[in-house]
Write an enzyme that holds these catalytic residues in place. Structure first.
Site, PDB file in Angstrom:
ATOM      1  N   GLN A   1       2.823   9.871   1.342  1.00 55.56           N
ATOM      2  CA  GLN A   1       4.180   9.320   1.368  1.00 55.56           C
ATOM      3  C   GLN A   1       5.032   9.762   0.177  1.00 55.56           C
ATOM      4  O   GLN A   1       6.249   9.629   0.205  1.00 55.56           O
ATOM      5  CB  GLN A   1       4.125   7.785   1.402  1.00 55.56           C
TER       6      GLN A   1
ATOM      7  N   HIS B   1      -2.127   7.458   7.145  1.00 58.90           N
ATOM      8  CA  HIS B   1      -1.156   8.327   6.450  1.00 58.90           C
ATOM      9  C   HIS B   1      -1.837   9.611   5.970  1.00 58.90           C
ATOM     10  O   HIS B   1      -1.264  10.696   6.068  1.00 58.90           O
ATOM     11  CB  HIS B   1      -0.566   7.611   5.230  1.00 58.90           C
TER      12      HIS B   1
ATOM     13  N   CYS C   1       6.122  -0.369   6.979  1.00 57.49           N
ATOM     14  CA  CYS C   1       5.721   0.790   6.183  1.00 57.49           C
ATOM     15  C   CYS C   1       6.883   1.189   5.286  1.00 57.49           C
ATOM     16  O   CYS C   1       8.033   1.197   5.738  1.00 57.49           O
ATOM     17  CB  CYS C   1       5.370   1.934   7.133  1.00 57.49           C
ATOM     18  N   LEU C   2       6.581   1.523   4.038  1.00 55.40           N
ATOM     19  CA  LEU C   2       7.647   1.940   3.114  1.00 55.40           C
ATOM     20  C   LEU C   2       8.339   3.213   3.596  1.00 55.40           C
ATOM     21  O   LEU C   2       9.469   3.485   3.201  1.00 55.40           O
ATOM     22  CB  LEU C   2       7.069   2.147   1.703  1.00 55.40           C
TER      23      LEU C   2
ATOM     24  N   HIS D   1      -4.172   1.421   7.812  1.00 60.51           N
ATOM     25  CA  HIS D   1      -2.799   1.949   7.846  1.00 60.51           C
ATOM     26  C   HIS D   1      -2.655   3.117   6.850  1.00 60.51           C
ATOM     27  O   HIS D   1      -2.111   4.169   7.198  1.00 60.51           O
ATOM     28  CB  HIS D   1      -1.833   0.800   7.503  1.00 60.51           C
ATOM     29  N   GLU D   2      -3.165   2.924   5.636  1.00 58.98           N
ATOM     30  CA  GLU D   2      -3.018   3.960   4.599  1.00 58.98           C
ATOM     31  C   GLU D   2      -3.878   5.183   4.909  1.00 58.98           C
ATOM     32  O   GLU D   2      -3.469   6.318   4.661  1.00 58.98           O
ATOM     33  CB  GLU D   2      -3.355   3.401   3.212  1.00 58.98           C
TER      34      GLU D   2
ATOM     35  N   GLY E   1       0.829  -1.198   0.000  1.00 58.55           N
ATOM     36  CA  GLY E   1       0.000   0.000   0.000  1.00 58.55           C
ATOM     37  C   GLY E   1       0.861   1.245   0.000  1.00 58.55           C
ATOM     38  O   GLY E   1       2.004   1.211   0.481  1.00 58.55           O
TER      39      GLY E   1
END
Ligand code: NI
Length: 169
Positions: free
Chosen positions: A51, A138, A92-93, A134-135, A46
């Site tokens: 991000q 963000h 997480c990226l 999670h997204e 995701g």
């Protein structure tokens, strides 16, 4: 198709609250293509626009084994959450190499626009439900490590800053 650079924790831009996408136009469609390319390249499941330093309510995801089921959520809204929650191990990226447990709803129902600007309802459970939560965090300027204890979070922050000095993120 362009590879976008991903902001890394503790970059303060990750705390920006995203604004709604005003129109699903050519600019947004290009952003979606680039975000999916960036997510697949980074082997993530995701990616939120936050991000890649675009502060609009847009998420791309793919939780399939085959990595061939892209899902795009524009202006997502949570309509329902399950009573049950569970502790889920997350990464997480924007926080490479760090994995830790976050309490998440087992299932969620969200409304969103798709990449054609069409409104749809998604009933998600398991990994997809966790990924959506999670997204969407963000988009509210929240990174998963902020659920951890201050001690853990500070340790992660130090580790990230040290890694970024050695190799800029
Ligand atoms: Ni993330």
């Amino acid at each position: 198709m362009a590879l976008l650079s991903i902001l890394c924790f503790p970059d303060p831009r990750l705390h920006t609250v995203a604004k709604p996408v005003s129109a699903v136009d050519a600019r947004i469609r290009t952003l979606i293509v680039d975000m999916l390319h960036t997510m697949y390249d980074a082997k993530g499941i995701g990616l939120a626009a936050t991000q890649v330093d675009v502060h609009e309510r847009l998420i791309v995801m793919d939780v399939s084994e085959e990595r061939d089921q892209p899902l795009v959520l524009i202006n997502p809204q949570i309509l329902w959450t399950s009573a049950e929650t569970h502790l889920n191990e997350e990464g997480c990226l924007s926080v490479p190499g760090i994995y830790d447990g976050v309490q998440r709803f087992d299932a969620v129902t969200v409304s969103a626009l798709d990449d054609a600007g069409k409104s749809r309802i998604i009933e998600a459970e398991d990994l997809l439900a966790v990924c959506i939560q999670h997204e969407m965090d963000h988009l509210m300027g929240k990174v998963f490590v902020e659920y951890l204890s201050p001690l853990k979070r500070n340790r992660i922050k130090k580790k990230m800053l040290k890694a970024q000095r050695e190799e800029p993120c």
